[in-house]
Write a protein that holds these residues in place. Structure first.
Motif, PDB file in Angstrom:
ATOM      1  N   GLU A 133       0.821  -1.205   0.000  1.00 18.54           N
ATOM      2  CA  GLU A 133       0.000   0.000   0.000  1.00 18.54           C
ATOM      3  C   GLU A 133       0.853   1.252   0.000  1.00 18.54           C
ATOM      4  OE1 GLU A 133      -2.590  -0.326   3.295  1.00 18.54           O
ATOM      5  OE2 GLU A 133      -3.877  -1.866   2.366  1.00 18.54           O
ATOM      6  N   ARG A 134       1.891   1.265   0.728  1.00 19.60           N
ATOM      7  CA  ARG A 134       2.747   2.447   0.786  1.00 19.60           C
ATOM      8  C   ARG A 134       3.399   2.675  -0.568  1.00 19.60           C
ATOM      9  NH1 ARG A 134       5.904   0.858   4.327  1.00 19.60           N
ATOM     10  NH2 ARG A 134       4.747   1.677   6.141  1.00 19.60           N
ATOM     11  N   ALA A 143       2.190   1.718  -3.458  1.00 23.15           N
ATOM     12  CA  ALA A 143       1.181   2.163  -4.430  1.00 23.15           C
ATOM     13  C   ALA A 143       0.876   3.650  -4.275  1.00 23.15           C
ATOM     14  CB  ALA A 143      -0.099   1.326  -4.270  1.00 23.15           C
ATOM     15  N   ARG A 144       0.755   4.100  -3.038  1.00 23.92           N
ATOM     16  CA  ARG A 144       0.475   5.510  -2.794  1.00 23.92           C
ATOM     17  C   ARG A 144       1.592   6.392  -3.315  1.00 23.92           C
ATOM     18  NH1 ARG A 144      -0.632   5.086   2.090  1.00 23.92           N
ATOM     19  NH2 ARG A 144       1.440   5.607   2.973  1.00 23.92           N
ATOM     20  N   ASN A 145       2.817   5.959  -3.021  1.00 22.66           N
ATOM     21  CA  ASN A 145       3.950   6.770  -3.469  1.00 22.66           C
ATOM     22  C   ASN A 145       4.036   6.813  -4.998  1.00 22.66           C
ATOM     23  OD1 ASN A 145       4.644   7.280  -0.818  1.00 22.66           O
ATOM     24  ND2 ASN A 145       6.085   5.523  -0.721  1.00 22.66           N
ATOM     25  N   THR A 151       1.530   6.387  -7.095  1.00 26.40           N
ATOM     26  CA  THR A 151       0.382   7.148  -7.622  1.00 26.40           C
ATOM     27  C   THR A 151       0.651   8.631  -7.580  1.00 26.40           C
ATOM     28  OG1 THR A 151      -1.140   5.410  -6.955  1.00 26.40           O
ATOM     29  CG2 THR A 151      -2.092   7.612  -7.352  1.00 26.40           C
ATOM     30  N   LEU A 152       1.158   9.090  -6.449  1.00 26.47           N
ATOM     31  CA  LEU A 152       1.471  10.512  -6.313  1.00 26.47           C
ATOM     32  C   LEU A 152       2.526  10.928  -7.319  1.00 26.47           C
ATOM     33  CD1 LEU A 152       1.464  10.923  -2.423  1.00 26.47           C
ATOM     34  CD2 LEU A 152      -0.270  11.710  -4.063  1.00 26.47           C
ATOM     35  N   ARG A 174      -7.197  -2.371 -10.382  1.00 27.03           N
ATOM     36  CA  ARG A 174      -6.352  -1.926  -9.233  1.00 27.03           C
ATOM     37  C   ARG A 174      -6.336  -2.970  -8.151  1.00 27.03           C
ATOM     38  NH1 ARG A 174      -8.046   0.283  -4.539  1.00 27.03           N
ATOM     39  NH2 ARG A 174      -6.452   1.453  -3.328  1.00 27.03           N
TER      40      ARG A 174
END
Length: 838
Positions: free
Chosen positions: A49-50, A52-54, A56-57, A116
């Motif tokens: 998750e971390r 993916a967030r990074n 995506t940003l 996703r």
């Protein structure tokens, strides 16, 4: 096949300490493995998750800042322009979807939520097998390690269970405190970790000493240093209080030095005392063994007594005295009557300033003394406390008090008995050692004196035989050598010391011969004792008898050889068990002072030395012959002309033969000793003994030195006589005139009568040439020589005989007369005594 025993053993193995440890370790590993798997899964989801967030940003920022996106948004159809770009960026950026929205919330690109969720789940699915494989490998490695550890633990605990191990340690603890050997364990810091009950008892430790430093325990300094040193030690004996402890120490580490160590202690006080007694017994046995070797090495009474004293000090006594009867010292057998006074022959001790009587002192032992009681009864007498003055001091009270003041406190009086006869008494005195003599010491003293007594008795008997042989030999040797005008003689005779070689058969002699001549003889009979001395006497007598025949040296030795052979044959007849061979050597020389001629022959003897007037000394070079008694071989003679002042040195082998030198070296030393000009025969003899015999000889020594002289020409006269009876008157007239010139008018008539008869007989009965020689020496010598070998016979003529009275008259008027043979005929000689000159 029945597998129950194997299953039973497996089940029993699980009940051991190692089995239970193994199960516990496996359970712990499984729990740890499960926790690790859960933690890895949670960590994996969080990380996905971390990420993916990074991502995506990052992608959104890149898309928002792209110029193409701005142009598409400003264009008439943003969705148509942005949808392909968003799909292409999604694929290149590897994201699930890209949505472009206006600030008012208008969405220009189409999102895909289903895709996703699938991507996130796939990432998680890919990490789970890796985690499971890794945890499985770790689980297998941990299980294998646990199994190895459990196996090693099982070997070390021998498969014991907790109950049995607890029981075992209880037993060990009970044994540790029950053994009669102290045990101490010291840690590397020098603190006492463990001390069993025996160690506490031996060292006097309290019950709560565990954990305390060794230095604070109050131990003996030696024991404390040993415990803290940490050096391996075995049976180190240390005194702790009144005990002797044997301490053994082993370090607990590999390297020696200060550190942990285990020490064991044993009480050896009683063992040390017992070993001390054993050592005393061994020392006394060795003393008795040494006594058998060191006492009696010589056949000398005094030396044997000294050996006893020297052996016993200080190993058995501090002082030893040996007192013997004077009869024993003379070689005689003692009697009870001569035991009242004893001669002190040996005194030996740890100090010299003792009040005991010195050697040589004649001691009269009072009846109350232990010595008198000992040789009177033949038993050992112990005086354990001399300070009590129980009667032993009655002989000399003042000396007794000085003995006690000197520290002598006990003594043993041991009679010296051999073959049932008391020879004397040995007294052992103790002063340095505080313990007095005891009953066990009596047996040691008895063994010592028993061995010494046998040796002393053997020496006494040898002394008697030696004295008899010396007396016999001295009686057979010349007591005084005759004075002679031809030579000046000096001699030395040294018998071998008793106990070394014994009296041998060496002899020497100087024999006056007719015609102012003199004979020298030196001989040696092989062997020692009475037999050799008796044989020597026979040979010396034979030489005297043969010399009266005026035989030349080589013939005389031949007759001696025959005599020795007959002596051996006579002895073989008496003792048929073994043949007897009498070995003897001899040298015989005749010196004539008129021509200065010395004729010598030798039978196995050493070559004599000739010392010339200038001091030069050389061997005479006389041909050697076989020793006497071998028989069958001739002897050769040598004739040497000696100038006036020369010296002839005759000797026996005892002078030059020694263990430390060979015979050639001895002869060379003798030659250097006599090679000096101007010495008298006496001075030469003394120089030889000082050089070659600094100590007592091991064999008999005979030395004879003769300095030669020549008769002056005015003391001799020689005339040739023709074979004519008318010449007799002329010979008488010439002799009368010569005696008148010599001042011997009173002897003229007798000499004229003798000359008349001898010359007449030579003219009538012998062959020429005929000569007359007159010699004025200590006697008036008349010699008539002719060429006949027929000897005249003395006979008594009857009243009816017209002749035969001449030789009878010669025998009546001359003091001595005789005949000797020469290579050319014979010589008839007479001697007349001359008045002694004032």
């Amino acid at each position: 096949m029945d597998r129950r025993p194997g299953r039973l053993r497996s089940w029993q193995g699980l009940r051991t300490v190692s089995g239970q440890v193994f199960i516990l370790q496996v359970f712990v590993i499984v729990v740890l493995w499960a926790a690790a798997v859960v933690a890895l899964l949670l960590q994996s989801r969080t990380d996905a998750e971390r990420e993916a967030r990074n991502r995506t940003l990052s992608v959104a920022s890149a898309v928002a800042s792209s110029p193409s996106v701005r142009q598409a948004l400003e264009g008439p159809s943003p969705t148509a322009a942005l949808q392909p770009q968003a799909e292409e960026v999604r694929k290149r950026a590897e994201v699930d979807f890209i949505v472009v929205m206006s600030p008012e919330g208008t969405r220009y690109t189409h999102p895909n939520p289903a895709q996703r969720i699938k991507q996130v789940s796939g990432a998680a699915d890919r990490q789970v097998p890796l985690v499971l494989v890794a945890t499985g490998v770790v689980l297998l490695a941990a299980t294998a390690g646990t199994a190895l550890i459990s196996r090693r633990l099982r070997r070390q605990t021998h498969g014991l269970g907790p109950v049995r191990m607890t029981r075992m340690y209880e037993h060990h603890d009970a044994v540790l405190h029950a053994v009669r050997e102290g045990v101490l364990i010291v840690d590397p810091q020098g603190c006492l970790l463990l001390a069993n009950d025996e160690a506490r008892r031996l060292l006097g430790l309290a019950a709560d000493v565990e954990g305390r430093p060794v230095r604070s325990l109050g131990l003996e300094p030696g024991a404390e240093r040993l415990l803290l040193a940490g050096t391996a030690t075995t049976d180190r004996v240390i005194r702790v209080g009144d005990r002797l402890l044997a301490i053994s120490l082993r370090p607990m580490g590999q390297q020696p030095g200060p550190g942990g160590a285990v020490a064991t202690l044993r009480d050896t006080t009683e063992l040390s005392a017992l070993m001390g007694r054993v050592e005393d017994v061994q020392e006394r046995l060795k003393l008795l063994y040494d006594a058998g070797i060191r006492i009696g090495t010589t056949l000398n009474v005094t030396r044997t007594a000294e050996e006893l004293a020297e052996l016993a000090v200080p190993r058995f006594a501090d002082y030893v005295t040996v007192d013997l009867a004077d009869a024993v010292l003379r070689g005689e057998e003692p009697t009870q009557a001569n035991m009242a006074e004893l001669r002190r022959v040996a005194l030996y001790g740890i100090r010299e300033d003792t009040p005991l009587y010195p050697p040589g002192h004649l001691v009269h032992f009072d009846a109350s003394t232990p010595q008198a009681s000992g040789f009177g009864s033949g038993r050992m007498v112990l005086e354990a406390d001399m300070g009590a003055f129980s009667g032993w001091q009655a002989q000399a009270p003042d000396r007794a008090r000085r003995l006690v003041a000197h520290g002598i406190h006990s003594m043993i009086a041991a009679p010296l008995r051999a073959r049932g006869v008391i020879l004397g008494v040995a007294t052992f005195w103790r002063s340095k050692e505080p313990a007095p003599f005891g009953q066990e010491d009596l047996s040691v003293a008895e063994e010592l004196v028993a061995r010494a007594a046998v040796s002393i008795d053997n020496a006494r008997r040898f002394t008697r035989e030696h004295a008899m042989a010396v007396a016999l030999q001295r009686s057979l040797l010349p007591h005084a050598l005759p004075e002679h005008s031809a030579v000046e003689v000096a001699h030395r005779y040294l018998p071998a010391e008793a106990g070394l070689g014994g009296v041998g058969g060496d002899w020497f002699d100087v024999i006056p011969l007719p015609g102012a001549r003199v004979a020298f003889v030196v001989g040696d009979v092989v062997g020692h004792g009475l037999h050799a001395a008796a044989t020597m006497g026979q040979l010396r007598t034979a030489v005297h008898n043969f010399s009266t025949l005026d035989l030349p040296p080589d013939e005389l030795l031949w007759y001696l050889d025959e005599l020795v052979t007959r002596i051996d044959q006579d002895r073989d007849d008496e003792n048929s068990e073994a043949p007897t061979l009498t070995g003897a050597t001899c040298l015989y020389a005749i010196y004539d002072p008129v021509p200065g001629l010395c004729t010598m022959a030798r039978a196995g003897h050493l070559d004599p030395l000739i010392v010339h007037p200038d001091g030069r000394a050389d061997l005479a070079g006389v041909p050697t012959g076989p020793p006497l008694g071998l028989g069958g071989l001739p002897y050769e003679k040598a004739e040497i002309r000696l100038p006036a002042g020369s010296a002839v040195v005759l000797y026996t082998n005892g002078l030059i033969e020694e263990r430390q030198r060979d015979i050639d070296e001895g002869i060379e030393q003798l030659r250097r000793a006599v090679a000096h000009a101007g010495r008298t025969p006496e001075e030469m003899c003394q120089a030889v003994l000082d050089t070659l015999l600094p100590t007592a000889p091991r064999d008999d020594v005979a030395l004879l030195v003769a300095r030669t002289r020549l008769l002056d020409s005015d003391r001799t006269a020689v005339w040739d006589v023709p074979s004519d009876p008318a010449a007799v008157a002329g010979v008488r007239a010439r002799a009368g005139r010569l005696l008148h010139a010599w001042g011997l008018d009173e002897e003229a008539f007798t000499l004229e009568l003798i000359l008349s008869e001898l010359v007449t007989n030579a003219i009538r009965h012998a062959t020429g040439p005929i000569s007359v020689r007159l010699i004025r020496d200590r006697t008036l010598i008349c010699e008539v020589s002719d060429g006949s070998s027929v000897s005249p016979h003395l006979r008594r003529a009857t009243t009816m005989d017209e002749g035969g009275r001449g030789l009878f008259l010669v025998a009546q008027f001359a003091d001595r007369w005789g005949t000797r043979y020469t290579p050319d005929g014979k010589v008839i000689w007479t001697e007349q005594q001359l008045p002694v000159e004032p």
